[in-house]
Write an enzyme that holds these catalytic residues in place. Sequence first.
Site, PDB file in Angstrom:
ATOM      1  N   CYS A 174       0.669  -1.607  -0.187  1.00 34.82           N
ATOM      2  CA  CYS A 174       0.572  -0.144  -0.050  1.00 34.82           C
ATOM      3  C   CYS A 174       1.259   0.994   0.314  1.00 34.82           C
ATOM      4  CB  CYS A 174      -1.354  -0.254   1.273  1.00 34.82           C
ATOM      5  SG  CYS A 174      -2.125  -1.562   0.777  1.00 34.82           S
ATOM      6  N   HIS A 312      -3.229   8.318   6.181  1.00 35.64           N
ATOM      7  CA  HIS A 312      -3.129   6.749   5.338  1.00 35.64           C
ATOM      8  C   HIS A 312      -4.878   6.168   5.884  1.00 35.64           C
ATOM      9  CE1 HIS A 312      -2.283   3.737   3.350  1.00 35.64           C
ATOM     10  NE2 HIS A 312      -2.182   2.971   4.406  1.00 35.64           N
ATOM     11  N   HIS A 349      -9.551   1.880   0.228  1.00 33.12           N
ATOM     12  CA  HIS A 349      -8.229   1.609   0.071  1.00 33.12           C
ATOM     13  C   HIS A 349      -8.160   0.875  -0.803  1.00 33.12           C
ATOM     14  CE1 HIS A 349      -4.325   1.086   1.156  1.00 33.12           C
ATOM     15  NE2 HIS A 349      -4.606   0.190   1.791  1.00 33.12           N
TER      16      HIS A 349
END
Lengths: 421, 129
Positions: A174, A312, A349
């Site tokens: 990620c 994030h 996400h």
Amino acid sequence: MVRLPVITGIGFVTSIGHDRSTVVSSLRELRHGFERHQFLNNPDLPVKVAGTLKGFSFPSPSWRDWSWPTQFSVDRELLRGLPPHGVYAMCAMQQALQEAGLKAADLAGGDTGLFCASAGSPYLLSHFVRDMYATRGQRGNPMGIISSIAGTLNFNLAAFYKISGAVCGFVSACASSSHALGYAMDEIRLGRQKRMLVVGAEDMTDESILSFASLRALSINPDPGSASRPFDRRRDGFVGTGGAVALVVEEAGLARDRGARIQAELVGWGQAGDGHSVAASHPEGAGLREAMWRTLADGGVEPGDVDYVNAHATSTPAGDRSEALALNAVFTRNHARPKVSSTKALTGHGLSLAGAMEAAFCVLALDEGFIPGCAHLEQIDPICEGLDLPLESLNEAPSLVLNNSSGFGGSNVCHLLRKAG
Amino acid sequence: MESSSSPSNDPAPPKTNSSRDKMRHFPQEIQEAFRTFEATRNPDALDPVILAILDDFIPKKTEVPLATFPGSTRLIEDLGFDSLAITEVVFFSEELLNISIGNEELMQVRTLDDLRGFIRKKVSPAPAA
């Protein structure tokens, strides 16, 4: 000579819009991109929400069955080697190049490089491998590997756009496309390239997203309006999405000389590892804290100079907690109160796509003069005490913004972006 | 609204698709020609099918139909096939006709006539089921 990387074009295929103006209004109005989604045709699965890519369809592994919104064109010759997220990437690239005032022919010649990030296509890879088992290795789709392994984006885009500068793919889960953007900045600063194309993308398939259910990382909240709620006390996991974002990064002098409009400046980046766990973030966000410090130092700024942090925070209980602690350590403890929000509350996400997508959102915030709010945040987790989490988007023009990303293995990457001056 | 999943999730053992399924994006007359070949095993019926497969994988469409090109037309030099597109033609033909094409055999195929002759030879003895 100081070379400043700047952004002159961005393109979006996201759950909250496939063009700049739709994405801006989604961020300003906190309009999410989630729908109820049945994974693996199994109504019994507890994961029921995804950030969907409207107008795109990949009903079989054969590109002949694929479709995309009519405003985009994808070359037939290219399609044969593309995964679904490669189609998203082509659509995002077309927008970014148009914004930057560049034609495909401008990208050849060695001054332009290409850094990409995706996890590959588990969807196509699983079909390729299943066929290999079925024929006991005697036959296989010749494009099976090219279209499915991590790196497929750079293979395809580099060949299509005839890129003869630096070409590379980044794999840090990620944080992948954040690494791609950070190293692209370095290519410009070191004078190795005059222009870098940065593309992050992911499939939105069962294979790419539902796999995270085995880690218990996905939200099982069935309500699209509240499943993704970073920093909320009741958060229970992330909502997956795919898509693509492309950014055109250029040396400021080149951009000015050719009359391109500079949307934002990239003034710093940094990274640090947690040195802690293969999957879980450090309980106090040690690596992310250090990555933020390194980024601020790289940009030569203090915590108090930062107006907005695009966190994030994915809406997992542990990850958001670590980030809240890291943010408090860097900002609150130094009497700084930047606005903080996680736009994953709206998009979901995007995994390898997340860093580039959120860097592009930071560009929009700087260029259009607003700060995205914290969608779906109702009961603020007490761990966030000290953070300024606006519940609505603000008509405040930030001058300096920080973009945070964290990936598996404790990879933490941040970018610092400044309003074009 | 509930969006649907990709239908990639069949837990049953993998199967290759039926030839009908593989041909479904071809024009009706080509599908017809293939059915004739399946019924009669007459390789003449395959000629339009082979051209249609080439036309399907050719990197850049030709301005006139492939059927108008002479048999001596070279696949790479004249029609613009690259090695990847040729492997795609081979893979598709192997699957459709249930044949196997080796690398050495492939090296001998340079023209339209080479390809037609080669495929005819491959399908002439009834292929092992």
